[in-house]
Scaffold this active site. Structure first.
Site, PDB file in Angstrom:
ATOM      1  N   HIS A  90      37.126  40.335  43.713  1.00 33.15           N
ATOM      2  CA  HIS A  90      38.427  39.652  43.785  1.00 33.15           C
ATOM      3  C   HIS A  90      38.659  38.778  42.561  1.00 33.15           C
ATOM      4  O   HIS A  90      37.722  38.228  41.992  1.00 33.15           O
ATOM      5  CB  HIS A  90      38.582  38.863  45.088  1.00 33.15           C
ATOM      6  CG  HIS A  90      37.628  37.714  45.273  1.00 33.15           C
ATOM      7  ND1 HIS A  90      37.902  36.446  44.832  1.00 33.15           N
ATOM      8  CD2 HIS A  90      36.422  37.646  45.882  1.00 33.15           C
ATOM      9  CE1 HIS A  90      36.896  35.644  45.171  1.00 33.15           C
ATOM     10  NE2 HIS A  90      35.974  36.349  45.803  1.00 33.15           N
ATOM     11  N   ASP A  92      40.955  36.146  42.416  1.00 33.10           N
ATOM     12  CA  ASP A  92      41.400  34.765  42.635  1.00 33.10           C
ATOM     13  C   ASP A  92      40.206  33.830  42.767  1.00 33.10           C
ATOM     14  O   ASP A  92      39.089  34.267  43.039  1.00 33.10           O
ATOM     15  CB  ASP A  92      42.274  34.658  43.891  1.00 33.10           C
ATOM     16  CG  ASP A  92      41.520  34.988  45.183  1.00 33.10           C
ATOM     17  OD1 ASP A  92      40.728  35.953  45.166  1.00 33.10           O
ATOM     18  OD2 ASP A  92      41.699  34.271  46.178  1.00 33.10           O
ATOM     19  N   ASP A 153      32.745  33.120  41.428  1.00 31.57           N
ATOM     20  CA  ASP A 153      33.236  33.735  42.658  1.00 31.57           C
ATOM     21  C   ASP A 153      34.700  34.077  42.442  1.00 31.57           C
ATOM     22  O   ASP A 153      35.558  33.232  42.630  1.00 31.57           O
ATOM     23  CB  ASP A 153      33.050  32.740  43.802  1.00 31.57           C
ATOM     24  CG  ASP A 153      33.527  33.270  45.137  1.00 31.57           C
ATOM     25  OD1 ASP A 153      33.865  34.465  45.204  1.00 31.57           O
ATOM     26  OD2 ASP A 153      33.564  32.490  46.100  1.00 31.57           O
ATOM     27  N   GLU A 187      41.580  36.907  48.006  1.00 27.56           N
ATOM     28  CA  GLU A 187      40.434  37.004  48.909  1.00 27.56           C
ATOM     29  C   GLU A 187      40.150  35.653  49.539  1.00 27.56           C
ATOM     30  O   GLU A 187      39.871  35.542  50.720  1.00 27.56           O
ATOM     31  CB  GLU A 187      39.192  37.483  48.143  1.00 27.56           C
ATOM     32  CG  GLU A 187      38.023  37.890  49.051  1.00 27.56           C
ATOM     33  CD  GLU A 187      37.065  36.762  49.414  1.00 27.56           C
ATOM     34  OE1 GLU A 187      36.233  36.960  50.318  1.00 27.56           O
ATOM     35  OE2 GLU A 187      37.120  35.682  48.820  1.00 27.56           O
ATOM     36  N   GLU A 188      40.245  34.594  48.726  1.00 22.55           N
ATOM     37  CA  GLU A 188      39.875  33.255  49.198  1.00 22.55           C
ATOM     38  C   GLU A 188      40.825  32.739  50.269  1.00 22.55           C
ATOM     39  O   GLU A 188      40.478  31.849  51.028  1.00 22.55           O
ATOM     40  CB  GLU A 188      39.830  32.264  48.020  1.00 22.55           C
ATOM     41  CG  GLU A 188      38.798  32.607  46.952  1.00 22.55           C
ATOM     42  CD  GLU A 188      37.353  32.463  47.415  1.00 22.55           C
ATOM     43  OE1 GLU A 188      37.137  32.078  48.584  1.00 22.55           O
ATOM     44  OE2 GLU A 188      36.449  32.730  46.607  1.00 22.55           O
ATOM     45  N   ASP A 210      30.277  40.421  45.531  1.00 20.98           N
ATOM     46  CA  ASP A 210      30.853  39.094  45.797  1.00 20.98           C
ATOM     47  C   ASP A 210      29.845  38.196  46.504  1.00 20.98           C
ATOM     48  O   ASP A 210      30.217  37.309  47.259  1.00 20.98           O
ATOM     49  CB  ASP A 210      32.129  39.286  46.651  1.00 20.98           C
ATOM     50  CG  ASP A 210      32.955  38.026  46.753  1.00 20.98           C
ATOM     51  OD1 ASP A 210      32.763  37.114  45.938  1.00 20.98           O
ATOM     52  OD2 ASP A 210      33.797  37.958  47.663  1.00 20.98           O
ATOM     53  N   HIS A 392      32.540  27.422  45.013  1.00 19.91           N
ATOM     54  CA  HIS A 392      33.622  26.555  45.487  1.00 19.91           C
ATOM     55  C   HIS A 392      33.350  25.086  45.159  1.00 19.91           C
ATOM     56  O   HIS A 392      33.787  24.209  45.890  1.00 19.91           O
ATOM     57  CB  HIS A 392      33.847  26.699  47.005  1.00 19.91           C
ATOM     58  CG  HIS A 392      34.204  28.094  47.423  1.00 19.91           C
ATOM     59  ND1 HIS A 392      34.668  28.393  48.687  1.00 19.91           N
ATOM     60  CD2 HIS A 392      34.178  29.271  46.753  1.00 19.91           C
ATOM     61  CE1 HIS A 392      34.895  29.694  48.773  1.00 19.91           C
ATOM     62  NE2 HIS A 392      34.604  30.247  47.612  1.00 19.91           N
TER      63      HIS A 392
HETATM   64 ZN   LIG Z   1      34.202  35.593  46.666  1.00 22.97          ZN
END
Ligand SMILES: [Zn+2]
Length: 416
Positions: A90, A92, A153, A187-188, A210, A392
């Site tokens: 992903h 984003d 990520d 995705e997030e 991922d 994150h």
């Molecule tokens: Zn991810």
């Protein structure tokens, strides 16, 4: 075989790719996504257009950017073998920590020294086991500058996939099956598969790139349900409420929450334990709604959790002489059941790990992934590590060597 991780040239190109992608601001927006905006941010188009160009430059075929902001491309097999495999990552990044103006810091052959970054962010091998391991191996690590997240990520996944493609393009002697690649938005925000171009996908098996630490292989996730419990009371003047004139929905909600078992919360569970998580309370005396998440690896336990929620809500309503209404909604399902029906998907993957000399660490995902949605749609899709850590957060860091190993595994998967 480790064609990428043992090549200085390919590892360098992997790093350059990664650095280029993390510098592109492609944060998604959870609120906008929940309000039906898709993709949730315009800036994801910027990332998508660059990826479209890069896939074309690698000589991939059928490269296209769909109306839904998915980048799709193919690398046709160079053998009579007709199987097709899909790789997904992903583009984003999460909106909890900003992903704007990312300034990646590179520590080549990291020896374990303390790393001090902005905003008091400190990396130390004493408090980070994975980092200590990376230092022992003198891996090259990449951190943030302390003011943003890194975006590994899932830009690790994107960089690993495209470097594997580049390797195969430059080594036509390596026989490989058909490869499809999809880079997805949002995705997030949990909406990553909302507009996935199923009509383009020819593969019967897929892999998301991922995951986290080297060796991680994930093929199980939660069964996920949401519960809305609404208590209905009767409002009247508080000075004149006695003798059943007032029925307080706020009090019912409070009672309900106190009745839920404290041993079944996210804070008190780990590994394969499920939970019931109260997420939000809204309302007043007339009506008060409690929103909850139910999570378990087993469908039976989900049924038990529903009973617990129903019983506690019933007891709370009765004790205040009010009413309750409960709505359960399925969100996503554990991939395991479908995965068990296609053992070849994991067999192929375990073999690819072994060939790369990577010890496998199978673990359950205490959440869902794009892979779980795709698995439900009929394409089994386990998840592979990327070499990213502390996602994150401003503490995020990535091991280049581990990312290269992920790329090796991708090459091994498609090799005939
Ligand atoms: Zn991810």
């Amino acid at each position: 075989m480790n064609k990428i991780s043992e090549s200085k040239d390919y590892t360098k190109r992997l790093l350059e790719r990664f650095v280029k992608y993390v510098k592109i601001w492609s944060e998604s927006d959870g609120n906008a996504a929940d309000n039906g905006v898709f993709p949730s941010t315009e800036r994801q188009w910027d990332m998508a257009r660059i990826l479209e160009e890069d896939m074309k430059a690698l000589g991939m075929s059928e490269v296209q950017l769909t109306d839904g902001c998915y980048v799709y491309g193919r690398l046709p097999g160079n053998d009579a073998f007709s199987e097709s495999v899909l790789f997904l990552a992903h583009m984003d990044t999460v909106d909890e920590v900003t992903g704007k103006d990312v300034k990646p810091q590179i520590f080549e052959n990291y020896e374990g020294q303390e790393i001090k970054l902005n905003n008091g962010v400190v990396h130390s091998v004493e408090s980070d086991e994975a980092l200590a391991e990376a230092a022992t191996n003198r891996e090259t690590i990449i951190t943030t500058d302390g003011s943003t997240l890194l975006g590994g990520d899932d830009k690790c996944g994107i960089a690993a996939i495209l470097t594997a493609i580049e390797y195969l393009q430059e080594h036509k002697e390596e026989k490989h099956c058909n490869i499809e690649v999809i880079f997805s938005p949002d995705e997030e925000t949990g909406h990553g598969m909302d507009k996935v171009p199923m009509e383009l996908i020819k593969s019967k098996l897929a892999y998301t790139v991922d995951g986290g630490n080297i060796g991680e292989l994930e093929s199980e996730c939660f069964n996920a349900w949401a519960a809305d419990v609404t208590f209905t009371g009767k409002a009247c003047h508080t000075g004149d409420a006695k003798k059943g004139k007032m029925v307080n929905a706020v009090s019912m909600a409070g009672k309900f929450l106190s009745l839920l078992p404290h041993t079944m919360t996210p804070e008190t569970t780990e590994n394969y334990e499920g939970f019931i998580a109260p997420m939000e309370v809204t309302g007043s005396i007339d009506s008060c709604k409690v929103q909850l998440l139910l999570r378990s690896f087993s469908p039976d336990e989900i049924e038990q959790q529903k009973c617990i929620v129903s019983d506690c809500a019933e007891a709370a309503a009765i004790s205040f002489n009010g009413k309750k209404e409960i709505k359960f909604k399925q969100q996503y399902l554990n991939m395991k059941e479908k995965m068990d029906q296609h053992p070849e998907v994991l067999e192929k993957l375990r073999k690819a790990f072994r060939e790369a000399g990577v010890a496998i660490m199978e673990k359950p995902i205490r959440g869902g992934t794009d892979g779980s949605r795709l698995t439900e749609m009929g394409i089994p899709c386990p998840n592979i590590f990327t070499g990213g850590h502390k996602y994150h957060s401003r503490y995020e860091w990535v091991s280049l060597n581990q990312m290269a190993k992920a790329a090796d595994i991708l090459v091994n998967i498609v090799r005939v």
